[in-house]
Design a protein around this motif. Structure first.
Motif, PDB file in Angstrom:
ATOM      1  N   TRP A 200       0.897  -1.152   0.000  1.00  0.00           N
ATOM      2  CA  TRP A 200       0.000   0.000   0.000  1.00  0.00           C
ATOM      3  C   TRP A 200       0.931   1.196   0.000  1.00  0.00           C
ATOM      4  O   TRP A 200       1.507   1.555   1.012  1.00  0.00           O
ATOM      5  N   ASP A 201       1.138   1.790  -1.151  1.00  0.00           N
ATOM      6  CA  ASP A 201       2.085   2.888  -1.315  1.00  0.00           C
ATOM      7  C   ASP A 201       1.370   4.220  -1.118  1.00  0.00           C
ATOM      8  O   ASP A 201       0.138   4.294  -1.150  1.00  0.00           O
ATOM      9  N   SER A 202       2.153   5.267  -0.957  1.00  0.00           N
ATOM     10  CA  SER A 202       1.581   6.603  -0.784  1.00  0.00           C
ATOM     11  C   SER A 202       1.329   7.308  -2.115  1.00  0.00           C
ATOM     12  O   SER A 202       0.354   8.045  -2.246  1.00  0.00           O
ATOM     13  N   ASN A 203       2.190   7.074  -3.109  1.00  0.00           N
ATOM     14  CA  ASN A 203       2.123   7.850  -4.348  1.00  0.00           C
ATOM     15  C   ASN A 203       2.213   7.054  -5.646  1.00  0.00           C
ATOM     16  O   ASN A 203       1.724   7.515  -6.675  1.00  0.00           O
ATOM     17  N   ALA A 204       2.853   5.890  -5.646  1.00  0.00           N
ATOM     18  CA  ALA A 204       2.972   5.109  -6.879  1.00  0.00           C
ATOM     19  C   ALA A 204       1.596   4.583  -7.290  1.00  0.00           C
ATOM     20  O   ALA A 204       0.783   4.220  -6.444  1.00  0.00           O
ATOM     21  N   PRO A 205       1.304   4.536  -8.580  1.00  0.00           N
ATOM     22  CA  PRO A 205      -0.022   4.102  -9.024  1.00  0.00           C
ATOM     23  C   PRO A 205      -0.268   2.607  -8.802  1.00  0.00           C
ATOM     24  O   PRO A 205       0.659   1.800  -8.847  1.00  0.00           O
ATOM     25  N   VAL A 206      -1.520   2.272  -8.572  1.00  0.00           N
ATOM     26  CA  VAL A 206      -1.929   0.877  -8.423  1.00  0.00           C
ATOM     27  C   VAL A 206      -1.521   0.121  -9.683  1.00  0.00           C
ATOM     28  O   VAL A 206      -1.688   0.606 -10.803  1.00  0.00           O
ATOM     29  N   GLY A 207      -0.937  -1.061  -9.492  1.00  0.00           N
ATOM     30  CA  GLY A 207      -0.488  -1.896 -10.603  1.00  0.00           C
ATOM     31  C   GLY A 207       0.975  -1.703 -10.952  1.00  0.00           C
ATOM     32  O   GLY A 207       1.544  -2.526 -11.663  1.00  0.00           O
ATOM     33  N   HIS A 208       1.580  -0.627 -10.458  1.00  0.00           N
ATOM     34  CA  HIS A 208       2.987  -0.370 -10.767  1.00  0.00           C
ATOM     35  C   HIS A 208       3.864  -1.454 -10.134  1.00  0.00           C
ATOM     36  O   HIS A 208       3.603  -1.916  -9.030  1.00  0.00           O
ATOM     37  N   THR A 209       4.917  -1.852 -10.839  1.00  0.00           N
ATOM     38  CA  THR A 209       5.849  -2.872 -10.354  1.00  0.00           C
ATOM     39  C   THR A 209       7.262  -2.307 -10.348  1.00  0.00           C
ATOM     40  O   THR A 209       7.664  -1.629 -11.293  1.00  0.00           O
ATOM     41  N   VAL A 210       7.995  -2.603  -9.277  1.00  0.00           N
ATOM     42  CA  VAL A 210       9.379  -2.162  -9.110  1.00  0.00           C
ATOM     43  C   VAL A 210      10.223  -3.380  -8.789  1.00  0.00           C
ATOM     44  O   VAL A 210       9.765  -4.314  -8.116  1.00  0.00           O
ATOM     45  N   GLU A 211      11.469  -3.372  -9.233  1.00  0.00           N
ATOM     46  CA  GLU A 211      12.421  -4.444  -8.950  1.00  0.00           C
ATOM     47  C   GLU A 211      13.437  -3.939  -7.929  1.00  0.00           C
ATOM     48  O   GLU A 211      13.973  -2.844  -8.065  1.00  0.00           O
ATOM     49  N   GLU A 212      13.694  -4.764  -6.894  1.00  0.00           N
ATOM     50  CA  GLU A 212      14.655  -4.426  -5.849  1.00  0.00           C
ATOM     51  C   GLU A 212      15.510  -5.645  -5.539  1.00  0.00           C
ATOM     52  O   GLU A 212      15.153  -6.774  -5.870  1.00  0.00           O
ATOM     53  N   PHE A 213      16.618  -5.414  -4.837  1.00  0.00           N
ATOM     54  CA  PHE A 213      17.469  -6.492  -4.347  1.00  0.00           C
ATOM     55  C   PHE A 213      17.845  -6.176  -2.910  1.00  0.00           C
ATOM     56  O   PHE A 213      18.402  -5.108  -2.639  1.00  0.00           O
TER      57      PHE A 213
END
Length: 161
Positions: free
Chosen positions: A72-85
């Motif tokens: 549940w993000d504050s600003n990124a749009p619903v459906g957006h995907t990010v890659e992290e490590f």
């Protein structure tokens, strides 16, 4: 309704609750929970490393160093995907795919039920077949934006279709 929920609060910090779990997602591909956010870190945004704060996250760690994080993000749009490590549940470097399920303050204070087919999500995000689940984490983050956030979650469970 008498259910027991986990309340997570952060104030310029990060907090999580972890649980080791072995789940065969071929047999139990659905994960479901209900969550409610009372306060979001206003500048939080999963798209920017220096602002990567969320009111609530549900992370599913698979054996083989892959993790799906539902936020549940504050600003990124619903459906957006990010890659992290990063590390998770005692494992070293993990490949994490973050999917925004809720965003912003428009539904603050409302209980929202979530149901995801993690087999389908895993295949879409990693372009591979999922291994066994090795653990689950519920988390809140506020350390990057020096903010505060809070929310509750209950009923986290795996099930068949």
């Amino acid at each position: 309704d008498g259910s027991v929920a986990v309340r997570l609060k952060c104030n310029d910090a990060s907090f999580s609750v972890n649980r080791a779990a072995t789940v065969d997602v071929r047999r139990m591909p659905v994960i479901a929970w209900t969550w409610k956010v009372d306060a979001i870190p206003p500048a939080g945004d999963v798209r920017e490393k220096r602002k990567n704060d969320q009111a609530l996250q549900v992370l599913i760690a698979f054996q083989g160093s892959k993790v799906i994080s539902y936020v549940w993000d504050s600003n990124a749009p619903v459906g957006h995907t990010v890659e992290e490590f990063h590390g998770f549940l005692g494992f070293r470097r993990q490949h994490v795919k973050v999917r925004v399920l809720e965003s912003g303050a428009s539904r603050l204070g409302q209980w929202i039920s979530v149901e995801r087919n993690i087999n389908e999500d895993f295949r879409e995000l990693f372009r591979a077949e999922p291994s066994l689940v090795g653990g689950v984490r519920v988390q809140t983050n506020c350390q990057h934006t020096n903010a505060a956030g809070s929310g509750m979650l209950f009923g986290l469970q795996f099930s068949s279709l």
